[in-house]
Design an enzyme around this catalytic site. Sequence first.
Site, short mmCIF file in Angstrom:
data_model
loop_
_atom_site.label_atom_id
_atom_site.label_comp_id
_atom_site.label_asym_id
_atom_site.label_seq_id
_atom_site.Cartn_x
_atom_site.Cartn_y
_atom_site.Cartn_z
N ASN A 42 0.85 -1.20 0.00
CA ASN A 42 0.00 0.00 0.00
C ASN A 42 0.88 1.24 0.00
OD1 ASN A 42 0.67 -0.74 2.71
ND2 ASN A 42 -1.02 0.47 3.52
N ILE A 43 0.41 2.26 -0.71
CA ILE A 43 1.17 3.52 -0.85
C ILE A 43 0.22 4.66 -0.52
CG2 ILE A 43 2.54 4.95 -2.42
CD1 ILE A 43 2.93 2.33 -4.13
N GLU A 44 0.44 5.29 0.62
CA GLU A 44 -0.48 6.34 1.07
C GLU A 44 -0.03 7.72 0.58
OE1 GLU A 44 -0.94 5.71 5.32
OE2 GLU A 44 -2.18 3.94 4.93
N CYS A 53 -4.09 0.61 -2.59
CA CYS A 53 -3.92 -0.61 -1.79
C CYS A 53 -2.84 -1.51 -2.38
CB CYS A 53 -5.22 -1.40 -1.76
SG CYS A 53 -6.57 -0.60 -0.91
N GLU A 55 -3.01 -4.67 -3.05
CA GLU A 55 -3.53 -5.59 -4.08
C GLU A 55 -3.56 -4.91 -5.45
OE1 GLU A 55 -4.77 -4.81 -1.13
OE2 GLU A 55 -6.12 -6.35 -0.35
N CYS A 90 -10.26 -4.79 0.21
CA CYS A 90 -11.38 -3.83 0.18
C CYS A 90 -12.23 -4.06 -1.07
CB CYS A 90 -10.86 -2.40 0.24
SG CYS A 90 -10.24 -1.79 -1.34
N CYS A 93 -10.62 -3.18 -4.49
CA CYS A 93 -9.65 -4.20 -4.95
C CYS A 93 -10.37 -5.45 -5.45
CB CYS A 93 -8.67 -4.54 -3.84
SG CYS A 93 -7.51 -3.19 -3.50
N1 THU Z 1 -5.32 -1.30 2.41
C1 THU Z 1 -4.77 -2.17 1.51
O1 THU Z 1 -3.62 -2.00 1.09
N2 THU Z 1 -5.53 -3.21 1.08
C2 THU Z 1 -6.81 -3.45 1.48
O2 THU Z 1 -7.47 -4.31 0.93
C3 THU Z 1 -7.37 -2.70 2.59
C4 THU Z 1 -6.67 -1.43 2.94
C5 THU Z 1 -4.52 -0.16 2.89
C6 THU Z 1 -4.99 1.18 2.43
C7 THU Z 1 -4.45 2.08 3.51
O3 THU Z 1 -3.12 2.44 3.18
C8 THU Z 1 -4.42 1.20 4.76
O4 THU Z 1 -4.53 -0.12 4.30
C9 THU Z 1 -5.54 1.50 5.74
O5 THU Z 1 -6.76 1.48 5.14
#
Ligand code: THU
Length: 134
Positions: A42-44, A53, A55, A90, A93
């Site tokens: 994941n890259i915020e 996300c 995935e 999520c 995804c």
């Molecule tokens: N996140 C994912 O990478 N995959 C998911 O299926 C659920 C959420 C990440 C997004 C965000 O960076 C962190 O988790 C919190 O939501």
Amino acid sequence: MTDRELYALAVKAAEKSYSPYSGFTVGAALLCENGKVYCGCNIENAAYSPTVCAERTAFFKAVSEGERSFRAIAVAGGKGGKFSNLCAPCGVCRQVMSEFCSAETFRIILGKDSGEIGSFLLKELLPGAFSLSD
Ligand code: THU
């Protein structure tokens, strides 16, 4: 490649997570039909909504390299790099998976630090998906 081996790659991929806002690190390992594996994290973002996300990072890496056939994806996610619960993908995804994968055969492998591993079919996690045929 066993489910456990694929899950171990997801755990490794989570080390690259850029998640300074949530502190929730996620890694994914996507297994193609041809045996290749693409990993993602994941890259915020400070503006929050550009966050992607793990995935989707893995899927977009693979598709942008010409891959179109996928067997399974493993996901490891949790606060502070601890994977205490199975981290379900999520809805966004799941929809991306459904664009490229068969709901009947594509598997989502989830795991946690205790050693528990779960395997779910895409049709179980996204019943009634909206698709090209709609
Ligand atoms: N996140 C994912 O990478 N995959 C998911 O299926 C659920 C959420 C990440 C997004 C965000 O960076 C962190 O988790 C919190 O939501």
